[in-house]
Design a protein around this motif. Structure first.
Motif, PDB file in Angstrom:
ATOM      1  N   GLY A 262       5.899   4.343   8.793  1.00  0.00           N
ATOM      2  CA  GLY A 262       6.829   5.418   8.488  1.00  0.00           C
ATOM      3  C   GLY A 262       7.195   5.552   7.027  1.00  0.00           C
ATOM      4  O   GLY A 262       8.320   5.948   6.701  1.00  0.00           O
ATOM      5  N   TRP A 263       6.253   5.223   6.142  1.00  0.00           N
ATOM      6  CA  TRP A 263       6.477   5.347   4.698  1.00  0.00           C
ATOM      7  C   TRP A 263       5.657   6.511   4.164  1.00  0.00           C
ATOM      8  O   TRP A 263       4.807   7.075   4.858  1.00  0.00           O
ATOM      9  CB  TRP A 263       6.036   4.063   3.986  1.00  0.00           C
ATOM     10  CG  TRP A 263       7.044   2.948   4.011  1.00  0.00           C
ATOM     11  CD1 TRP A 263       7.645   2.414   5.115  1.00  0.00           C
ATOM     12  CD2 TRP A 263       7.530   2.223   2.892  1.00  0.00           C
ATOM     13  NE1 TRP A 263       8.478   1.395   4.752  1.00  0.00           N
ATOM     14  CE2 TRP A 263       8.433   1.242   3.388  1.00  0.00           C
ATOM     15  CE3 TRP A 263       7.299   2.281   1.521  1.00  0.00           C
ATOM     16  CZ2 TRP A 263       9.093   0.349   2.567  1.00  0.00           C
ATOM     17  CZ3 TRP A 263       7.956   1.380   0.705  1.00  0.00           C
ATOM     18  CH2 TRP A 263       8.855   0.436   1.214  1.00  0.00           C
ATOM     19  N   SER A 264       5.910   6.830   2.902  1.00  0.00           N
ATOM     20  CA  SER A 264       5.069   7.770   2.163  1.00  0.00           C
ATOM     21  C   SER A 264       5.063   7.338   0.701  1.00  0.00           C
ATOM     22  O   SER A 264       6.082   6.884   0.182  1.00  0.00           O
ATOM     23  CB  SER A 264       5.585   9.207   2.291  1.00  0.00           C
ATOM     24  OG  SER A 264       6.894   9.312   1.754  1.00  0.00           O
ATOM     25  N   VAL A 265       3.898   7.461   0.052  1.00  0.00           N
ATOM     26  CA  VAL A 265       3.775   7.060  -1.349  1.00  0.00           C
ATOM     27  C   VAL A 265       3.093   8.179  -2.115  1.00  0.00           C
ATOM     28  O   VAL A 265       2.379   9.014  -1.547  1.00  0.00           O
ATOM     29  CB  VAL A 265       2.970   5.748  -1.507  1.00  0.00           C
ATOM     30  CG1 VAL A 265       3.704   4.599  -0.859  1.00  0.00           C
ATOM     31  CG2 VAL A 265       1.578   5.894  -0.910  1.00  0.00           C
ATOM     32  N   GLY A 266       3.289   8.176  -3.396  1.00  0.00           N
ATOM     33  CA  GLY A 266       2.674   9.171  -4.254  1.00  0.00           C
ATOM     34  C   GLY A 266       1.195   8.932  -4.435  1.00  0.00           C
ATOM     35  O   GLY A 266       0.677   7.845  -4.170  1.00  0.00           O
ATOM     36  N   ALA A 267       0.512   9.949  -4.918  1.00  0.00           N
ATOM     37  CA  ALA A 267      -0.939   9.867  -5.083  1.00  0.00           C
ATOM     38  C   ALA A 267      -1.354   8.783  -6.067  1.00  0.00           C
ATOM     39  O   ALA A 267      -2.450   8.247  -5.978  1.00  0.00           O
ATOM     40  CB  ALA A 267      -1.480  11.226  -5.541  1.00  0.00           C
ATOM     41  N   GLU A 268      -0.495   8.457  -7.022  1.00  0.00           N
ATOM     42  CA  GLU A 268      -0.831   7.452  -8.041  1.00  0.00           C
ATOM     43  C   GLU A 268      -0.409   6.047  -7.642  1.00  0.00           C
ATOM     44  O   GLU A 268      -0.636   5.095  -8.394  1.00  0.00           O
ATOM     45  CB  GLU A 268      -0.168   7.823  -9.374  1.00  0.00           C
ATOM     46  CG  GLU A 268      -0.543   9.203  -9.897  1.00  0.00           C
ATOM     47  CD  GLU A 268      -2.034   9.328 -10.155  1.00  0.00           C
ATOM     48  OE1 GLU A 268      -2.649   8.326 -10.564  1.00  0.00           O
ATOM     49  OE2 GLU A 268      -2.593  10.415  -9.927  1.00  0.00           O
ATOM     50  N   ASP A 269       0.215   5.905  -6.482  1.00  0.00           N
ATOM     51  CA  ASP A 269       0.781   4.607  -6.100  1.00  0.00           C
ATOM     52  C   ASP A 269       0.016   3.915  -4.987  1.00  0.00           C
ATOM     53  O   ASP A 269       0.528   2.956  -4.411  1.00  0.00           O
ATOM     54  CB  ASP A 269       2.237   4.797  -5.648  1.00  0.00           C
ATOM     55  CG  ASP A 269       3.152   5.193  -6.791  1.00  0.00           C
ATOM     56  OD1 ASP A 269       2.776   4.922  -7.948  1.00  0.00           O
ATOM     57  OD2 ASP A 269       4.209   5.784  -6.523  1.00  0.00           O
ATOM     58  N   HIS A 270      -1.170   4.358  -4.676  1.00  0.00           N
ATOM     59  CA  HIS A 270      -1.886   3.779  -3.544  1.00  0.00           C
ATOM     60  C   HIS A 270      -2.157   2.292  -3.740  1.00  0.00           C
ATOM     61  O   HIS A 270      -1.852   1.483  -2.870  1.00  0.00           O
ATOM     62  CB  HIS A 270      -3.205   4.526  -3.313  1.00  0.00           C
ATOM     63  CG  HIS A 270      -3.003   5.940  -2.879  1.00  0.00           C
ATOM     64  ND1 HIS A 270      -3.834   6.965  -3.270  1.00  0.00           N
ATOM     65  CD2 HIS A 270      -2.053   6.513  -2.097  1.00  0.00           C
ATOM     66  CE1 HIS A 270      -3.422   8.096  -2.736  1.00  0.00           C
ATOM     67  NE2 HIS A 270      -2.344   7.846  -2.030  1.00  0.00           N
ATOM     68  N   ARG A 271      -2.722   1.930  -4.891  1.00  0.00           N
ATOM     69  CA  ARG A 271      -3.044   0.522  -5.091  1.00  0.00           C
ATOM     70  C   ARG A 271      -1.789  -0.345  -5.216  1.00  0.00           C
ATOM     71  O   ARG A 271      -1.711  -1.392  -4.568  1.00  0.00           O
ATOM     72  CB  ARG A 271      -3.963   0.340  -6.297  1.00  0.00           C
ATOM     73  CG  ARG A 271      -4.364  -1.121  -6.444  1.00  0.00           C
ATOM     74  CD  ARG A 271      -5.368  -1.406  -7.532  1.00  0.00           C
ATOM     75  NE  ARG A 271      -5.642  -2.828  -7.537  1.00  0.00           N
ATOM     76  CZ  ARG A 271      -6.642  -3.419  -6.899  1.00  0.00           C
ATOM     77  NH1 ARG A 271      -7.494  -2.705  -6.191  1.00  0.00           N
ATOM     78  NH2 ARG A 271      -6.807  -4.719  -6.950  1.00  0.00           N
ATOM     79  N   PRO A 272      -0.790   0.040  -6.024  1.00  0.00           N
ATOM     80  CA  PRO A 272       0.435  -0.776  -6.060  1.00  0.00           C
ATOM     81  C   PRO A 272       1.067  -0.956  -4.684  1.00  0.00           C
ATOM     82  O   PRO A 272       1.536  -2.046  -4.353  1.00  0.00           O
ATOM     83  CB  PRO A 272       1.355  -0.002  -7.007  1.00  0.00           C
ATOM     84  CG  PRO A 272       0.421   0.758  -7.883  1.00  0.00           C
ATOM     85  CD  PRO A 272      -0.727   1.134  -7.012  1.00  0.00           C
ATOM     86  N   PHE A 273       1.061   0.111  -3.898  1.00  0.00           N
ATOM     87  CA  PHE A 273       1.616   0.020  -2.539  1.00  0.00           C
ATOM     88  C   PHE A 273       0.835  -0.985  -1.698  1.00  0.00           C
ATOM     89  O   PHE A 273       1.418  -1.845  -1.018  1.00  0.00           O
ATOM     90  CB  PHE A 273       1.582   1.403  -1.885  1.00  0.00           C
ATOM     91  CG  PHE A 273       1.920   1.395  -0.420  1.00  0.00           C
ATOM     92  CD1 PHE A 273       3.240   1.355   0.005  1.00  0.00           C
ATOM     93  CD2 PHE A 273       0.901   1.430   0.537  1.00  0.00           C
ATOM     94  CE1 PHE A 273       3.542   1.344   1.370  1.00  0.00           C
ATOM     95  CE2 PHE A 273       1.199   1.420   1.888  1.00  0.00           C
ATOM     96  CZ  PHE A 273       2.519   1.379   2.300  1.00  0.00           C
ATOM     97  N   LEU A 274      -0.496  -0.894  -1.749  1.00  0.00           N
ATOM     98  CA  LEU A 274      -1.328  -1.791  -0.949  1.00  0.00           C
ATOM     99  C   LEU A 274      -1.239  -3.229  -1.443  1.00  0.00           C
ATOM    100  O   LEU A 274      -1.261  -4.173  -0.645  1.00  0.00           O
ATOM    101  CB  LEU A 274      -2.780  -1.316  -0.960  1.00  0.00           C
ATOM    102  CG  LEU A 274      -3.050   0.012  -0.240  1.00  0.00           C
ATOM    103  CD1 LEU A 274      -4.517   0.406  -0.395  1.00  0.00           C
ATOM    104  CD2 LEU A 274      -2.669  -0.083   1.223  1.00  0.00           C
ATOM    105  N   GLU A 275      -1.155  -3.431  -2.740  1.00  0.00           N
ATOM    106  CA  GLU A 275      -1.008  -4.783  -3.273  1.00  0.00           C
ATOM    107  C   GLU A 275       0.301  -5.404  -2.810  1.00  0.00           C
ATOM    108  O   GLU A 275       0.359  -6.588  -2.443  1.00  0.00           O
ATOM    109  CB  GLU A 275      -1.091  -4.746  -4.802  1.00  0.00           C
ATOM    110  CG  GLU A 275      -2.507  -4.493  -5.325  1.00  0.00           C
ATOM    111  CD  GLU A 275      -2.540  -4.349  -6.835  1.00  0.00           C
ATOM    112  OE1 GLU A 275      -1.484  -4.066  -7.427  1.00  0.00           O
ATOM    113  OE2 GLU A 275      -3.633  -4.516  -7.419  1.00  0.00           O
ATOM    114  N   ALA A 276       1.359  -4.609  -2.835  1.00  0.00           N
ATOM    115  CA  ALA A 276       2.651  -5.120  -2.371  1.00  0.00           C
ATOM    116  C   ALA A 276       2.596  -5.457  -0.889  1.00  0.00           C
ATOM    117  O   ALA A 276       3.101  -6.503  -0.454  1.00  0.00           O
ATOM    118  CB  ALA A 276       3.740  -4.083  -2.645  1.00  0.00           C
TER     119      ALA A 276
END
Length: 300
Positions: A262-276
């Motif tokens: 149930g989250w959403s991330v910006g187009a530039e945040d895919h890798r930081p999101f996945l790393e976290a």
């Protein structure tokens, strides 16, 4: 020698696309490993049958039951006979079903051989698939052997029946040798294959880029419920995605995880999101393992 072993493993290596759209490598079980696993299971089934039979015989003798008993004693002996037939039926038919439907997808023989059953579509191993592949084992193995044994034991003009039984058995035994994936007929119909089991320990953590070691963790924080969605299998898939660092795959996997939690991330945040998510999911799984709790995959 090592080069030949590596070459054989390379020939058996396949790629599987999971429902999340992640391509994962795995190695098909060798034909020798599958044969060894089957022989081990058949030996264990036979041993269980013998032990159960001796235990029931000892029980009958211990209470003084025999075939000439009438009345309640005779009914008790009949009850033991029914129990024996039921136990033999379960050992004969439910052994493979019960173990392969478990979280490991493997019988004791397969565990000793280091292999397991997996669905070819990358999804969860379903009850229907396990039932189908094991019902076909009767057609492939047990029925032709019974047919052949009966023909040979009856004597007389049974040459044609014996050869028919032998040909039937040979046809199905040869099937894994005439297809590149080593599938038996049960696997073909059930949509399964047998693969080398992954190690039970988590691999060493992925070496993330220095700038990503602290920033993603500080930016994204996930709760226990959000981390409980996935298990060790998905952690390894996510590790591979991060290692390959393909923008399209990162976006697809990030969207899949966001949809799950149930989250959403910006187009530039895919890798930081996945790393976290990778760092915190790994910590969550390791914490559970310290307390004896394992989550093999998202279905567990």
């Amino acid at each position: 020698m090592s080069a030949r072993i590596a070459s054989d493993a390379d020939r058996r290596r396949r790629w599987l696309v999971t429902p999340e759209g992640v391509a994962l490598p795995f190695v098909l079980a060798s034909r020798g490993a599958r044969a060894a696993a089957l022989l081990i299971d058949l030996f264990l089934i036979g041993a269980a049958m013998v032990v159960t039979s001796l235990a029931l015989l000892w029980l009958a003798q211990g209470v003084g039951l025999n075939l000439s008993d009438k009345g309640p004693a005779g009914h008790a002996l009949q009850g033991l006979a029914v129990l024996w037939f039921l136990a033999m039926f379960l050992f004969r038919n439910a052994w493979f079903l019960a173990f392969e439907l478990g979280p490991r997808g493997s019988t004791p023989g397969k565990r000793l051989a280091g292999i397991r059953v997996a669905a070819r579509d990358g999804g969860r191993l379903t009850t229907e698939a396990v039932i189908a592949r094991n019902l076909l084992r009767d057609v492939e193995l047990f029925m032709p052997l019974v047919f052949l044994g009966g023909a040979m034991a009856s004597g007389g003009d049974t040459d044609l029946a014996a050869w028919a039984g032998l040909g039937w058995f040979a046809l199905f035994v040869c099937m894994p040798f005439i297809n590149k994936d080593g599938l038996r007929c049960g696997d073909m119909i059930a949509g399964t294959w047998v693969v080398e089991a992954q190690t039970r320990k988590l691999r060493r953590p992925l070496a993330l880029r220095p700038a990503a070691q602290a920033a993603p963790v500080a930016t994204y924080r996930f709760g226990a419920e959000e981390l409980a969605v996935y298990g060790e299998y998905e952690l390894q898939a996510l590790e591979r995605v991060l290692h390959e660092d393909r923008a399209e795959t990162l976006a697809e996997v990030a969207a899949t995880i966001c949809g799950k939690i149930g989250w959403s991330v910006g187009a530039e945040d895919h890798r930081p999101f996945l790393e976290a998510y990778y760092i915190q999911l790994r910590a969550h799984l390791e914490h559970g393992m310290r307390f004896g709790r394992r989550k093999a995959d998202k279905f567990a």
